[in-house]
Design an enzyme around this catalytic site. Structure first.
Site, PDB file in Angstrom:
ATOM      1  N   HIS A  34      29.075   8.608 -42.082  1.00 51.14           N
ATOM      2  CA  HIS A  34      27.789   9.208 -42.424  1.00 51.14           C
ATOM      3  C   HIS A  34      26.712   8.127 -42.256  1.00 51.14           C
ATOM      4  O   HIS A  34      27.023   7.005 -41.821  1.00 51.14           O
ATOM      5  CB  HIS A  34      27.816   9.768 -43.854  1.00 51.14           C
ATOM      6  CG  HIS A  34      28.373   8.795 -44.865  1.00 51.14           C
ATOM      7  ND1 HIS A  34      27.749   7.621 -45.199  1.00 51.14           N
ATOM      8  CD2 HIS A  34      29.523   8.826 -45.596  1.00 51.14           C
ATOM      9  CE1 HIS A  34      28.459   6.974 -46.105  1.00 51.14           C
ATOM     10  NE2 HIS A  34      29.553   7.674 -46.354  1.00 51.14           N
ATOM     11  N   HIS A  37      27.405   4.554 -43.405  1.00 55.08           N
ATOM     12  CA  HIS A  37      28.183   3.703 -42.488  1.00 55.08           C
ATOM     13  C   HIS A  37      27.307   3.211 -41.331  1.00 55.08           C
ATOM     14  O   HIS A  37      27.425   2.063 -40.906  1.00 55.08           O
ATOM     15  CB  HIS A  37      29.360   4.483 -41.889  1.00 55.08           C
ATOM     16  CG  HIS A  37      30.388   4.919 -42.875  1.00 55.08           C
ATOM     17  ND1 HIS A  37      30.547   6.229 -43.257  1.00 55.08           N
ATOM     18  CD2 HIS A  37      31.317   4.221 -43.557  1.00 55.08           C
ATOM     19  CE1 HIS A  37      31.532   6.319 -44.123  1.00 55.08           C
ATOM     20  NE2 HIS A  37      32.018   5.118 -44.339  1.00 55.08           N
ATOM     21  N   GLY A 147      29.281  -1.853 -48.071  1.00 55.24           N
ATOM     22  CA  GLY A 147      28.213  -1.220 -48.834  1.00 55.24           C
ATOM     23  C   GLY A 147      28.312  -1.535 -50.321  1.00 55.24           C
ATOM     24  O   GLY A 147      29.405  -1.678 -50.865  1.00 55.24           O
ATOM     25  N   GLU A 148      27.153  -1.624 -50.965  1.00 52.36           N
ATOM     26  CA  GLU A 148      27.125  -1.834 -52.420  1.00 52.36           C
ATOM     27  C   GLU A 148      27.527  -0.580 -53.185  1.00 52.36           C
ATOM     28  O   GLU A 148      27.716  -0.622 -54.390  1.00 52.36           O
ATOM     29  CB  GLU A 148      25.725  -2.269 -52.871  1.00 52.36           C
ATOM     30  CG  GLU A 148      25.413  -3.704 -52.550  1.00 52.36           C
ATOM     31  CD  GLU A 148      24.081  -4.157 -53.123  1.00 52.36           C
ATOM     32  OE1 GLU A 148      23.289  -3.294 -53.582  1.00 52.36           O
ATOM     33  OE2 GLU A 148      23.826  -5.370 -53.094  1.00 52.36           O
ATOM     34  N   LYS A 149      27.619   0.538 -52.494  1.00 57.19           N
ATOM     35  CA  LYS A 149      28.080   1.767 -53.148  1.00 57.19           C
ATOM     36  C   LYS A 149      29.433   1.514 -53.829  1.00 57.19           C
ATOM     37  O   LYS A 149      29.679   1.955 -54.940  1.00 57.19           O
ATOM     38  CB  LYS A 149      28.157   2.874 -52.095  1.00 57.19           C
ATOM     39  CG  LYS A 149      29.150   3.944 -52.337  1.00 57.19           C
ATOM     40  CD  LYS A 149      28.563   5.112 -53.048  1.00 57.19           C
ATOM     41  CE  LYS A 149      29.571   6.197 -53.380  1.00 57.19           C
ATOM     42  NZ  LYS A 149      30.872   6.070 -52.835  1.00 57.19           N
ATOM     43  N   ASP A 150      30.338   0.791 -53.122  1.00 54.35           N
ATOM     44  CA  ASP A 150      31.613   0.376 -53.718  1.00 54.35           C
ATOM     45  C   ASP A 150      31.409  -1.044 -54.239  1.00 54.35           C
ATOM     46  O   ASP A 150      31.892  -2.014 -53.658  1.00 54.35           O
ATOM     47  CB  ASP A 150      32.724   0.439 -52.669  1.00 54.35           C
ATOM     48  CG  ASP A 150      32.958   1.858 -52.193  1.00 54.35           C
ATOM     49  OD1 ASP A 150      33.459   2.676 -52.968  1.00 54.35           O
ATOM     50  OD2 ASP A 150      32.589   2.158 -51.038  1.00 54.35           O
ATOM     51  N   LEU A 184      25.278   8.330 -50.564  1.00 52.84           N
ATOM     52  CA  LEU A 184      26.065   8.888 -49.462  1.00 52.84           C
ATOM     53  C   LEU A 184      27.516   8.444 -49.613  1.00 52.84           C
ATOM     54  O   LEU A 184      27.789   7.282 -49.910  1.00 52.84           O
ATOM     55  CB  LEU A 184      25.505   8.410 -48.115  1.00 52.84           C
ATOM     56  CG  LEU A 184      24.069   8.818 -47.810  1.00 52.84           C
ATOM     57  CD1 LEU A 184      23.698   8.405 -46.385  1.00 52.84           C
ATOM     58  CD2 LEU A 184      23.841  10.312 -47.998  1.00 52.84           C
TER      59      LEU A 184
HETATM   60  O1  PAF Z   1      35.236   1.146 -48.265  1.00 54.95           O
HETATM   61  C1  PAF Z   1      36.129   1.608 -47.532  1.00 54.95           C
HETATM   62  O2  PAF Z   1      35.919   2.512 -46.731  1.00 54.95           O
HETATM   63  C2  PAF Z   1      37.543   1.043 -47.628  1.00 54.95           C
HETATM   64  O3  PAF Z   1      37.880   0.746 -48.945  1.00 54.95           O
HETATM   65  C3  PAF Z   1      37.789  -0.171 -46.708  1.00 54.95           C
HETATM   66  C4  PAF Z   1      36.908  -1.353 -47.091  1.00 54.95           C
HETATM   67  C5  PAF Z   1      37.526   0.234 -45.263  1.00 54.95           C
HETATM   68  C6  PAF Z   1      39.248  -0.639 -46.828  1.00 54.95           C
HETATM   69  O4  PAF Z   1      40.143   0.382 -46.483  1.00 54.95           O
END
Ligand code: PAF
Length: 283
Positions: A34, A37, A147-150, A184
């Site tokens: 999306h 990314h 991303g800072e989302k995670d 997103l």
């Molecule tokens: O954030 C993600 O999409 C996944 O956790 C990652 C970093 C690609 C690892 O599989």
């Protein structure tokens, strides 16, 4: 753009790419791309001459009752988006290439990976650290963008890269949001139209809690109110809403240093996460 699925072909393509001496950036993804990314890809282009994107839905980071089988897979359209964005190589290995028979290694980052999503999803961050280490060894990028989302994932990866002297630069990009404020996420695809509307309670509750804390409200009360707001607006359960140190993710009860407000909650069968920065106000 070349799409590669085995390690010898990847190594050969990377050697050819590196011949001009320009740095290589990696954007690891699980596909179902999306605009969030695509912002990572644009950021990668600002830091390196060549961008490699990976798509790999990593079984090791999904728990037994999670959405591995249902996780959206759209490689054809993902591939088109990456090619249009100027990505040089799409690295899309199959599970047997990533984890061949006999695979026995686990990368585990203690401390920072244990609370929050680490507590709610046992084994998740071991799966992330293991696959991200492998992706770094496969591609050997100069820079990688997440991303800072995670937010906790980003912190775990930064710790791992420092601890294991991996010698690449990790760049964190602010969360990309829909116009109405929802972060997103590939998992937003699971939401029904009503759930998509209700999901807004998550960023709104975080924003309101941050406002309360910076105007002097007790942290515990603001967190409690945020959870109650989500439950009152269609969320089925709240895994956590917590204020943590922005760098170490240590839990905070007083807003006395740069902090991150993080939450995970379920709406229908979908688990959403979000986080925002909270800065102490000098009084
Ligand atoms: O954030 C993600 O999409 C996944 O956790 C990652 C970093 C690609 C690892 O599989």
């Amino acid at each position: 753009m070349q799409t590669l699925r085995d390690i010898p072909a990847l190594r050969a393509a990377l050697a050819a790419l590196r011949a001009d001496g320009r740095p290589v950036a990696l954007v690891p993804t699980m596909g179902a791309l999306h605009d969030g990314h695509m912002a990572l890809i644009e950021e990668a282009k600002r830091h390196a001459g060549h961008v490699v994107a990976s798509i790999f839905v990593n079984p090791k980071q999904f728990g037994p009752n999670e959405d591995l089988d249902a996780y959206p897979r759209r490689e054809a359209s993902d591939s088109q988006m990456l090619a249009d964005a100027g990505v040089a190589i799409l690295w899309a290995p199959k599970v047997e290439v990533m984890y061949p028979a006999g695979f026995a290694t686990n990368v585990s980052v203690s401390g920072i990976s244990e609370g929050l999503d680490g507590a709610a999803r046992p084994g998740h961050f071991d799966g992330v650290a293991t696959v991200v280490s492998k992706l770094f060894n496969q591609v050997r990028p100069d820079v990688a963008v997440f991303g800072e989302k995670d937010y906790q994932q980003l912190a775990v990866i930064r710790r791992m890269v420092a601890d294991l002297d991996m010698g690449l630069e990790i760049i964190g990009l602010p969360t990309q949001r829909a116009e109405d404020g929802l972060a997103l996420s590939s998992r937003n695809a699971y939401l029904s139209p009503q759930e998509r509307k209700d999901a807004l309670a998550l960023p709104r509750a975080l924003g309101e809690a941050a406002r309360q804390m910076t105007s002097g409200a007790a942290v515990g009360e603001a967190l409690h109110a945020a959870a109650a707001t989500m439950l009152a607006h269609g969320f089925a359960s709240v895994d956590y809403v917590r204020l943590c140190d922005a760098a170490t993710l240590e839990e905070m009860t007083i807003l006395d240093r740069p902090a991150r407000l993080l939450a995970a909650a379920r709406i229908g069968t979908t688990r959403l996460i979000d986080n925002i920065a909270v800065h102490p106000v000098a009084r």
